[in-house]
Design an enzyme around this catalytic site. Structure first.
Site, mmCIF file in Angstrom:
data_model
loop_
_atom_site.group_PDB
_atom_site.id
_atom_site.type_symbol
_atom_site.label_atom_id
_atom_site.label_comp_id
_atom_site.label_asym_id
_atom_site.label_seq_id
_atom_site.Cartn_x
_atom_site.Cartn_y
_atom_site.Cartn_z
ATOM 1 N N GLY A 48 0.839 -1.202 0.000
ATOM 2 C CA GLY A 48 0.000 0.000 0.000
ATOM 3 C C GLY A 48 0.873 1.251 0.000
ATOM 4 N N ARG B 162 1.176 -5.240 -5.035
ATOM 5 C CA ARG B 162 1.379 -6.381 -4.130
ATOM 6 C C ARG B 162 1.526 -7.587 -5.056
ATOM 7 N NH1 ARG B 162 -2.933 -3.742 -0.698
ATOM 8 N NH2 ARG B 162 -1.786 -2.888 1.066
ATOM 9 N N ASP C 131 5.219 -4.492 6.173
ATOM 10 C CA ASP C 131 5.745 -5.805 6.582
ATOM 11 C C ASP C 131 5.682 -6.860 5.470
ATOM 12 O OD1 ASP C 131 3.023 -5.943 6.795
ATOM 13 O OD2 ASP C 131 2.987 -6.771 8.818
ATOM 14 N N THR D 192 4.320 2.896 5.361
ATOM 15 C CA THR D 192 2.924 2.474 5.490
ATOM 16 C C THR D 192 2.231 3.451 6.428
ATOM 17 O OG1 THR D 192 1.433 0.838 6.504
ATOM 18 C CG2 THR D 192 3.704 0.774 7.240
ATOM 19 N N ASP E 216 0.031 2.608 8.443
ATOM 20 C CA ASP E 216 -0.465 1.864 9.616
ATOM 21 C C ASP E 216 0.410 1.987 10.868
ATOM 22 O OD1 ASP E 216 -2.373 1.019 7.823
ATOM 23 O OD2 ASP E 216 -1.453 -0.947 7.483
ATOM 24 N N ASP F 165 2.672 0.008 11.905
ATOM 25 C CA ASP F 165 2.635 -1.283 12.607
ATOM 26 C C ASP F 165 3.966 -2.031 12.527
ATOM 27 O OD1 ASP F 165 2.472 -1.683 9.892
ATOM 28 O OD2 ASP F 165 0.905 -3.195 9.973
ATOM 29 N N ARG G 47 -5.312 -1.596 9.172
ATOM 30 C CA ARG G 47 -5.272 -3.071 9.076
ATOM 31 C C ARG G 47 -5.493 -3.685 10.462
ATOM 32 N NH1 ARG G 47 -3.536 -5.907 4.581
ATOM 33 N NH2 ARG G 47 -2.446 -4.118 3.736
ATOM 34 N N GLU H 45 -10.347 -0.177 11.631
ATOM 35 C CA GLU H 45 -10.961 -1.188 10.750
ATOM 36 C C GLU H 45 -10.716 -2.613 11.253
ATOM 37 O OE1 GLU H 45 -9.287 -1.328 6.798
ATOM 38 O OE2 GLU H 45 -7.246 -1.127 7.527
HETATM 39 O O1 F6P Z 1 -1.511 -1.074 4.814
HETATM 40 C C1 F6P Z 1 -2.099 0.105 4.394
HETATM 41 C C2 F6P Z 1 -3.582 -0.067 4.186
HETATM 42 O O2 F6P Z 1 -4.115 1.173 3.752
HETATM 43 C C3 F6P Z 1 -4.349 -0.588 5.401
HETATM 44 O O3 F6P Z 1 -4.590 0.398 6.362
HETATM 45 C C4 F6P Z 1 -5.592 -1.137 4.752
HETATM 46 O O4 F6P Z 1 -6.156 -2.161 5.525
HETATM 47 C C5 F6P Z 1 -5.074 -1.674 3.438
HETATM 48 O O5 F6P Z 1 -3.842 -1.022 3.181
HETATM 49 C C6 F6P Z 1 -6.004 -1.480 2.272
HETATM 50 O O6 F6P Z 1 -5.438 -2.120 1.172
HETATM 51 P P1 F6P Z 1 -5.930 -1.918 -0.338
HETATM 52 O O7 F6P Z 1 -5.396 -0.601 -0.810
HETATM 53 O O8 F6P Z 1 -5.337 -3.066 -1.059
HETATM 54 O O9 F6P Z 1 -7.418 -1.915 -0.308
#
Ligand code: F6P
Length: 324
Positions: free
Chosen positions: A11, A72, A103, A126, A128, A130, A172, A223
């Site tokens: 992301g 990804r 990660d 990121t 997040d 995390d 996440r 979330e």
């Molecule tokens: O890891 C970053 C993030 O934005 C998270 O907060 C979220 O759960 C996820 O990526 C969303 O992923 P995507 O852009 O694939 O929907």
């Protein structure tokens, strides 16, 4: 080391461009060639490379997203995909990699390093936050500012209509965005995966809040929260139990990942990019560069991935006191 490859993966997050710029310019400063790899590991497999010099990264320090694009890659999870990626790197003369991502991206980097003894350094990118080994990941600070600004606006309308708003934020499995932005925006309740508030206590807290004279409320929900209901089910549940509430749901979504990076994220990106290149030139590999106590530092990649970052107990206490 003659040529360093740089990629963004997973992301995207605000500050990734500033980190690319920093890596490219640090390479130029130390007279090392730099290669941009598009679309993360997928571009590595497909040989989507471009030589980059200090002028390739003009005017991007202030831009959200990533000029190298991100992905990804499922193919990189296979030995065949990684073999193809390695073949391309060797053909292009790339001797080391800087991976900017979260990660999942670091896990890929670690596997690749083990298989091919290929020097890799990670930069945590990121929203997040995390990742263990850094107080801040790139984009976290910007995302917090975005969320706080959005909640401030929601509060205006919540208060005009005496409504209860359930605001879902990203993160996440982690509650860093929810906890920090919740405190910053003055939320009445904050639900995060690391702490199980429970449905009963939530209802009780809303009741108390009403009795204490509050006519509108904001509940921030991570979330990944484990209360057992998604934000829309939670709305129904509160309505069933406390029909006096007029409730609206707002899922902030991907707007949290965009926007011009904050000054904090730009400076962080600049520092981490330089440290990543310097670490490679010092012969280090399989580390993540991060920042702890305002000092740039290195953490082994496997620790960065597995450690996650813990929720600060003091912040939780402050949040409890603020929501009184
Ligand atoms: O890891 C970053 C993030 O934005 C998270 O907060 C979220 O759960 C996820 O990526 C969303 O992923 P995507 O852009 O694939 O929907």
């Amino acid at each position: 080391i003659k040529k360093i490859g740089v990629l963004t993966s997973g992301g995207d997050s605000p500050g990734m461009n500033a980190a690319i710029r920093s890596v490219v310019r640090a390479c130029a400063y130390y007279n090392v060639e730099c290669v941009g790899i598009y679309r993360g590991y997928q571009g590595m497999i497909e040989g989507d490379f471009e030589n980059m010099g200090p002028r390739s990264v003009n005017n991007i320090v202030n831009k959200g997203g990533t000029i190298l694009k991100s992905a990804r890659s499922k193919d990189f999870m296979t030995p065949e995909g990684r073999a193809k990626a390695h073949e391309n790197l060797v053909e292009y003369g790339v001797n080391a990699l800087v991976v900017i991502g979260g990660d999942g991206s670091f896990t890929g980097a670690e596997v690749f390093n083990k298989e091919y003894k290929f020097p890799v350094i990670g930069i945590p990118g990121t929203i997040d936050n995390d990742i263990f080994g850094t107080s801040h990941t790139l984009g976290f600070d910007t995302a917090l500012n975005t969320v706080v600004e959005a909640i401030d606006k929601i509060r205006d309308t919540a208060s005009s209509h005496n409504r209860l708003f359930l605001v879902e934020v990203m993160g996440r499995d982690a509650g860093h965005i929810a906890l920090n932005a919740g405190i910053g925006a003055g939320a009445e309740e904050i639900l995060i995966p690391e702490e199980d508030l429970g449905l009963e206590r939530l209802l009780e807290s809303l009741r108390k809040s009403k009795l204490s004279g509050k006519s509108s409320s904001i509940v921030v929900i991570a979330e990944g929260d484990k209360i057992g209901k998604n934000v829309f089910e939670l709305k129904d549940y509160i309505e069933e139990n406390q029909p006096e509430y007029d409730i609206r749901v707002s899922v902030l979504g991907h707007m949290q990942r965009g926007g011009s990076p904050s000054c904090f994220d730009r400076v962080l990106a600049s520092r981490l990019g330089v440290k990543a290149v310097e670490s490679i030139l010092e012969g280090k590999s399989n580390y993540m560069v991060g920042m702890l106590n305002d000092k740039v530092c290195l953490t082994p990649l496997d620790q960065a991935i597995k450690g996650h970052s813990q929720i600060d107990q003091e912040l939780l206490r402050v949040s409890d006191i603020m929501t009184t």
